[in-house]
Design an enzyme around this catalytic site. Structure first.
Site, PDB file in Angstrom:
ATOM      1  N   GLU A 170       3.249   6.395   2.932  1.00  0.00           N
ATOM      2  CA  GLU A 170       2.344   7.487   3.323  1.00  0.00           C
ATOM      3  C   GLU A 170       2.468   7.823   4.807  1.00  0.00           C
ATOM      4  O   GLU A 170       1.814   7.202   5.647  1.00  0.00           O
ATOM      5  CB  GLU A 170       0.886   7.107   2.997  1.00  0.00           C
ATOM      6  CG  GLU A 170      -0.103   8.214   3.357  1.00  0.00           C
ATOM      7  CD  GLU A 170      -1.559   7.890   2.989  1.00  0.00           C
ATOM      8  OE1 GLU A 170      -1.821   6.780   2.493  1.00  0.00           O
ATOM      9  OE2 GLU A 170      -2.413   8.753   3.217  1.00  0.00           O
ATOM     10  N   LYS A 189       3.863   9.615  -0.307  1.00  0.00           N
ATOM     11  CA  LYS A 189       2.517  10.211  -0.255  1.00  0.00           C
ATOM     12  C   LYS A 189       2.385  10.993   1.055  1.00  0.00           C
ATOM     13  O   LYS A 189       1.904  10.466   2.067  1.00  0.00           O
ATOM     14  CB  LYS A 189       1.452   9.107  -0.355  1.00  0.00           C
ATOM     15  CG  LYS A 189       0.022   9.629  -0.250  1.00  0.00           C
ATOM     16  CD  LYS A 189      -1.010   8.595  -0.658  1.00  0.00           C
ATOM     17  CE  LYS A 189      -2.416   9.083  -0.383  1.00  0.00           C
ATOM     18  NZ  LYS A 189      -3.455   8.247  -0.946  1.00  0.00           N
TER      19      LYS A 189
HETATM   20  C1  5MM Z   1      -9.259   6.350   1.057  1.00  0.00           C
HETATM   21  O1  5MM Z   1      -8.887   6.341   2.431  1.00  0.00           O
HETATM   22  C2  5MM Z   1      -7.685   5.623   2.727  1.00  0.00           C
HETATM   23  C3  5MM Z   1      -7.912   4.524   3.712  1.00  0.00           C
HETATM   24  O2  5MM Z   1      -8.466   5.002   4.884  1.00  0.00           O
HETATM   25  P1  5MM Z   1      -8.959   3.961   6.056  1.00  0.00           P
HETATM   26  O3  5MM Z   1      -8.049   2.775   6.037  1.00  0.00           O
HETATM   27  O4  5MM Z   1      -8.817   4.802   7.275  1.00  0.00           O
HETATM   28  O5  5MM Z   1     -10.351   3.590   5.749  1.00  0.00           O
HETATM   29  C4  5MM Z   1      -6.614   6.618   3.181  1.00  0.00           C
HETATM   30  O6  5MM Z   1      -5.423   5.990   3.549  1.00  0.00           O
HETATM   31  C5  5MM Z   1      -6.343   7.512   2.021  1.00  0.00           C
HETATM   32  O7  5MM Z   1      -5.787   6.762   0.967  1.00  0.00           O
HETATM   33  C6  5MM Z   1      -5.391   8.627   2.370  1.00  0.00           C
HETATM   34  O8  5MM Z   1      -5.619   9.140   3.661  1.00  0.00           O
HETATM   35  C7  5MM Z   1      -5.588   9.769   1.390  1.00  0.00           C
HETATM   36  O9  5MM Z   1      -6.960  10.111   1.381  1.00  0.00           O
HETATM   37  P2  5MM Z   1      -7.374  11.632   1.529  1.00  0.00           P
HETATM   38  O10 5MM Z   1      -8.866  11.613   1.593  1.00  0.00           O
HETATM   39  O11 5MM Z   1      -6.730  12.124   2.797  1.00  0.00           O
HETATM   40  O12 5MM Z   1      -6.805  12.294   0.279  1.00  0.00           O
END
Ligand code: 5MM
Length: 332
Positions: free
Chosen positions: A175, A217
């Site tokens: 990602e 991702k």
């Molecule tokens: C769910 O959030 C994931 C973890 O975030 P933190 O480690 O900052 O708490 C994050 O990696 C998430 O899987 C991705 O950003 C995709 O989430 P979004 O909300 O951007 O679709």
């Protein structure tokens, strides 16, 4: 076909996406408190159980990403989360990075950490039932960022993580996220995303990572949230697919993050991707765009669990429909 390639195909099964429920303890706690729920290990556990046990979730979700805390917790009927998720017809995954930390020599930028002891942790997660892993690198766009140093450092860490995952038999979700924060144009986002992807591809190649056994991702290519003009779904799809064309056909597939877009916009953009014929499936791995309405509907109230699950179901169904449109075009 390798085990990782097989698992990656299952994660990218037609009409399905991956639910990102892997917020770190700090992020999850803040989001719970904001929704009026006292943040404890048990409220975080309850919330993830509500998501995972949503009736029919497996119709549109192939896998769920958890954080380490959830992977080690049990559902209210006493089953470890990885087992419960498998029993429900989905694959459990685990976020294995330890976060984006200030990068030495890179003022104002971050490098994602978590490589120390990673091989041993991956072996333990696999033993606990995880099928895949996730690592997120973060890049903010500004006049002078992301710098070459931040791009190469993060790309190298992503590749070292991916190689370690495949060695442990876990599919790495790779990602690289270019953030929406700022006022940049969609063209600038395209330029930055393309150079980040080129570096990630180069590092994956240097470490002999099998692209048929990874899930990419990425962010959608989109203007900054303070930019005065919002791109249409067709423009976002066109710009995003142009950047993705740098990836070879061997790549197992792409599962987009939502990045803070309103849920309806993320779904519309995903649907617009259908007009493009690509060698790899394009699906969703949304966090906020899937779960925010569910969390707001629940608010920690037992009698609102069904409403929360209904909200999640509706958003999964909308994104699943968008992806199915694309799948039918691909096979036409
Ligand atoms: C769910 O959030 C994931 C973890 O975030 P933190 O480690 O900052 O708490 C994050 O990696 C998430 O899987 C991705 O950003 C995709 O989430 P979004 O909300 O951007 O679709």
């Amino acid at each position: 076909m390798s085990t990782c390639a097989q698992t990656a195909q299952a994660m990218l099964a037609s009409g399905k996406g991956i639910l990102a429920a892997d917020e770190s303890i700090a992020t999850m706690s803040a989001r719970l408190e904001q929704a009026g729920v006292t943040a404890t290990a048990d409220s975080r556990r309850t919330y993830r159980e509500i998501l995972a046990t949503t009736p029919g979730l497996a119709d549109g979700v192939s896998g769920i990403i958890f954080c380490e805390e959830t992977l080690g917790q049990v559902t209210s009927d006493g089953r470890p989360f990885p087992q419960a998720v498998r029993d429900l017809g989905m694959l459990p995954g685990i976020k294995v990075d330890t976060g984006a930390k200030p990068g030495p020599g890179l003022p104002g930028e971050t490098v994602t950490e978590g490589l120390d002891g990673l091989a041993a942790r991956l072996a333990r997660y696999a033993e606990m039932g995880a099928a895949f892993a996730k690592w997120r690198a973060v890049f903010a766009i500004d006049a002078a960022t992301p710098s070459r140093g931040a791009i190469v450092s993060n790309a190298n860490a992503l590749a070292r993580y991916a190689a370690a995952c495949q060695q442990a038999g876990l599919v790495p979700i790779v990602e690289p996220e270019v953030l929406m924060t700022g006022s940049h144009s969609i063209e600038r986002c395209a330029e930055v995303t393309a150079s980040v992807h080129a570096a990630v591809r180069q590092q994956l190649n240097l470490l002999r990572v099998d692209l048929s056994g990874i899930v990419l991702k990425p962010n959608m290519v989109i203007e900054g949230e303070e930019h005065p003009v919002q791109a249409t779904p067709e423009q976002v799809a066109e710009a995003t697919i142009s950047v993705l064309r740098g990836w070879p056909a061997k790549l197992a597939g792409v599962a987009f993050l939502s990045g803070g877009q309103p849920p309806s916009r993320a779904t519309a953009n995903l649907a617009a991707m259908q007009a493009h014929r690509t060698p790899w499936p394009l699906t969703f791995s949304f966090g906020r765009a899937l779960v925010s309405p569910a969390l707001a509907a629940w608010g920690g109230v037992e009698t609102r669990v069904a409403a929360a699950q209904h909200a999640l179901s509706e958003h999964v169904a909308a994104n699943s429909a968008a992806v199915q449109l694309q799948a039918s075009l691909q096979s036409a």
